[in-house]
Design a protein around this motif. Structure first.
Motif, PDB file in Angstrom:
ATOM      1  N   VAL A   1      48.351  53.775  53.952  1.00 26.94           N
ATOM      2  CA  VAL A   1      49.353  54.128  53.380  1.00 26.94           C
ATOM      3  C   VAL A   1      49.764  53.165  52.344  1.00 26.94           C
ATOM      4  CG1 VAL A   1      51.548  55.256  54.279  1.00 26.94           C
ATOM      5  CG2 VAL A   1      49.731  55.619  55.233  1.00 26.94           C
TER       6      VAL A   1
ATOM      7  N   ASN B   1      49.523  58.532  50.981  1.00 23.81           N
ATOM      8  CA  ASN B   1      48.819  58.117  51.987  1.00 23.81           C
ATOM      9  C   ASN B   1      47.374  59.095  52.026  1.00 23.81           C
ATOM     10  OD1 ASN B   1      46.965  59.411  54.513  1.00 23.81           O
ATOM     11  ND2 ASN B   1      49.029  60.445  55.368  1.00 23.81           N
TER      12      ASN B   1
ATOM     13  N   HIS C   1      58.335  52.955  56.971  1.00 25.83           N
ATOM     14  CA  HIS C   1      56.513  52.256  56.724  1.00 25.83           C
ATOM     15  C   HIS C   1      55.303  52.584  57.990  1.00 25.83           C
ATOM     16  CE1 HIS C   1      53.309  50.061  54.300  1.00 25.83           C
ATOM     17  NE2 HIS C   1      52.630  50.936  54.931  1.00 25.83           N
TER      18      HIS C   1
ATOM     19  N   GLU D   1      53.406  55.168  59.611  1.00 26.80           N
ATOM     20  CA  GLU D   1      51.658  54.413  58.873  1.00 26.80           C
ATOM     21  C   GLU D   1      51.347  54.690  61.116  1.00 26.80           C
ATOM     22  OE1 GLU D   1      48.983  50.868  58.532  1.00 26.80           O
ATOM     23  OE2 GLU D   1      50.321  51.093  57.183  1.00 26.80           O
TER      24      GLU D   1
ATOM     25  N   GLU E   1      50.645  58.127  61.532  1.00 22.22           N
ATOM     26  CA  GLU E   1      49.271  59.221  61.024  1.00 22.22           C
ATOM     27  C   GLU E   1      47.864  58.351  62.105  1.00 22.22           C
ATOM     28  OE1 GLU E   1      49.359  61.182  57.737  1.00 22.22           O
ATOM     29  OE2 GLU E   1      50.953  61.538  58.591  1.00 22.22           O
TER      30      GLU E   1
END
Length: 475
Positions: A87, A159, A211, A215, A218
């Motif tokens: 990312v 992404n 951030h 991340e 994800e």
């Protein structure tokens, strides 16, 4: 003497023995974390007449009157968004949205027209604050998210795993959209507010809480997706192919004790199905000399090379038998004949063991004995193609007070012992009367599967213009 295929196998391990000499440089080349990311605004390439960038190059203000659609104050980051990661993300803090709140955040290409809002031109995307619309390469927006104004923190990211842009407002993901733009993209902000209450944006390029949270989320999604993949019963833990592959690895490298522990633990589970039915590998071939291979690996991993050479001489004398050359070889200023050796797998295996003995002497500080041993054993290989470079690296250990920190320090790592142990292990397996293809003994089934997985990930990455994280087994 063995055939050309076995000599190729020996040459493989000779090359592998010096792989550590280039490991540091390779690590740097493959380290995606070293890819430079934007750190500030680009004050050179911007619509300078319509905005003012502060000396810290992180704050921008709209300084004129909004008369036309091309009077936008646009500025990109000083570098394109890095692509070799999961990312990329950046944020803006809106201090003052001005009269109309015409602030935008997004991504644009290198040749973007710097007097137009991001998203209004091809190869650009923009999330606009005054209407909450998403613009994707044209002046007509589409419903996307809420508006944002003074006091809000808004972020934009890419992404690379899903090939999507995403935008956030005050730490929450607003939405995502498919990334169908090729080439490098720059994080971009735009201000276009009229009157005295000027638009002001502070850009945060370093990692931030939003951030890190995104991340982590994800990665969790990826893990959940993997865990949802259903396996047929014969692939589950304790049965069938799963255990067969692990067993093949342990058998291949002679880890007999671990293999026995695995078999013992498996007795409490569902009995494994027939290996012949699954046709995974021939276990009988890998059972060859298992106990002897285990002992030799243990000795080499402990650095007891003399004991390993003794056992090899007792069990497999042909592996450590050195074959004289039929012609003299002039090297080191003298003629070597009876003490010179043929460049085949036998001398290669013996050579690596001799080198490791020399290394072990240096490791414990017995330098004078190492010199004597080198003159007796290693000098015989000096000048032979494939051998000389490793001889030089070994001898170079003597030149450093702290050889572990030198350019040849890789020789003192445990991985070097493993290379020698793997060499001996492969050469013994090659003596199995049932052995047909020497290349089979280079790697276990598990390693071949992992190599195929790595290759597949590389192909997938290439199809996406080398974007996204590189595949690393240690991650």
């Amino acid at each position: 003497m063995l055939n050309d295929s076995s000599r190729d196998l020996a040459n493989h391990f000779l090359k592998l023995s010096r792989l550590g000499s280039t490991r540091s440089a390779m690590d740097v080349d493959d380290d995606d974390d070293l890819e430079e990311a934007p750190t500030e605004l680009n004050t050179i390439n911007s619509s300078g007449g319509f905005l003012l960038v502060s000396p810290d190059k992180l704050t921008v203000k709209y300084t004129t009157v909004n008369m036309h659609g091309h009077d936008v104050g646009v500025v990109q980051g000083n570098r394109p968004a890095p692509v070799k990661r999961l990312v990329y993300y950046f944020e803006i803090c809106v201090k003052s949205a001005g009269a109309k709140g015409q602030i935008a955040i997004g991504f644009t290409c290198e040749g973007f027209k710097m007097r137009r809002q991001p998203g209004w031109e091809q190869n650009s995307y923009g999330y606009h604050g005054d209407d909450g619309l998403l613009y994707r390469g044209q002046a007509k927006g589409e419903a996307f998210g809420p508006t944002y104004t003074s006091g809000d923190t808004v972020g934009g990211g890419i992404n690379y795993a899903t090939q999507e842009f995403f935008f956030t407002k005050n730490g929450e993901v607003v939405g995502t959209t498919r990334k169908d733009v090729k080439g490098l993209l720059f994080p971009t902000v735009a201000v276009h507010s009229q009157n005295e209450d000027l638009g002001e944006v502070t850009v945060k390029y370093p990692y931030c809480h939003s951030h890190i949270a995104y991340e982590a989320q994800e990665r969790m999604k990826q893990q959940v997706a993997i865990e949802k993949i259903s396996l047929s019963p014969h692939l589950s833990y304790g049965t069938g192919v799963y255990v067969s592959i692990v067993r093949s690895y342990l058998l291949h490298y002679g880890y007999e004790d671990t293999l026995n522990s695995l078999d013992l633990a498996g007795k409490s589970n569902v009995p494994p199905i027939s290996l012949d039915q699954e046709n995974v590998y021939n276990e009988d071939d890998l059972m060859y000399a298992l106990s002897q291979r285990k002992v030799l690996r243990q000795l080499i991993r402990k650095g007891d090379i003399d004991a390993a050479l003794g056992k090899l001489g007792e069990w497999y004398p042909e592996i450590v038998q050195l074959v004289p050359l039929v012609y003299p070889l002039y090297t080191l200023g003298r003629c070597l004949s009876a003490s010179s050796f043929l460049n085949d797998d036998k001398s290669a295996t013996c050579f690596l063991l001799y080198c490791q003995k020399f290394i072990e002497l240096v490791r414990v500080g017995e330098l004078q004995e190492a010199v004597t041993y080198g003159r007796t054993k290693l000098a015989n290989f000096f000048g032979l193609p494939g051998f000389e470079e490793l001889v030089q690296d070994c001898v170079a250990l003597l030149a450093y007070e702290q050889p572990q920190k030198s350019s040849v320090g890789y020789l003192l790592e445990d991985s070097q012992r493993e290379v020698v142990a793997d060499t001996v292990n492969a050469m013994i397996l090659l003596r199995n009367p049932k052995a047909t293809d020497p290349q089979v003994w280079l790697r276990s089934d598990l390693e071949r599967l992992l190599r195929q997985l790595t290759a597949s990930c590389l192909v997938k990455r290439q199809m996406e213009e080398d974007q996204g994280e590189a595949f690393h087994l240690h991650k």
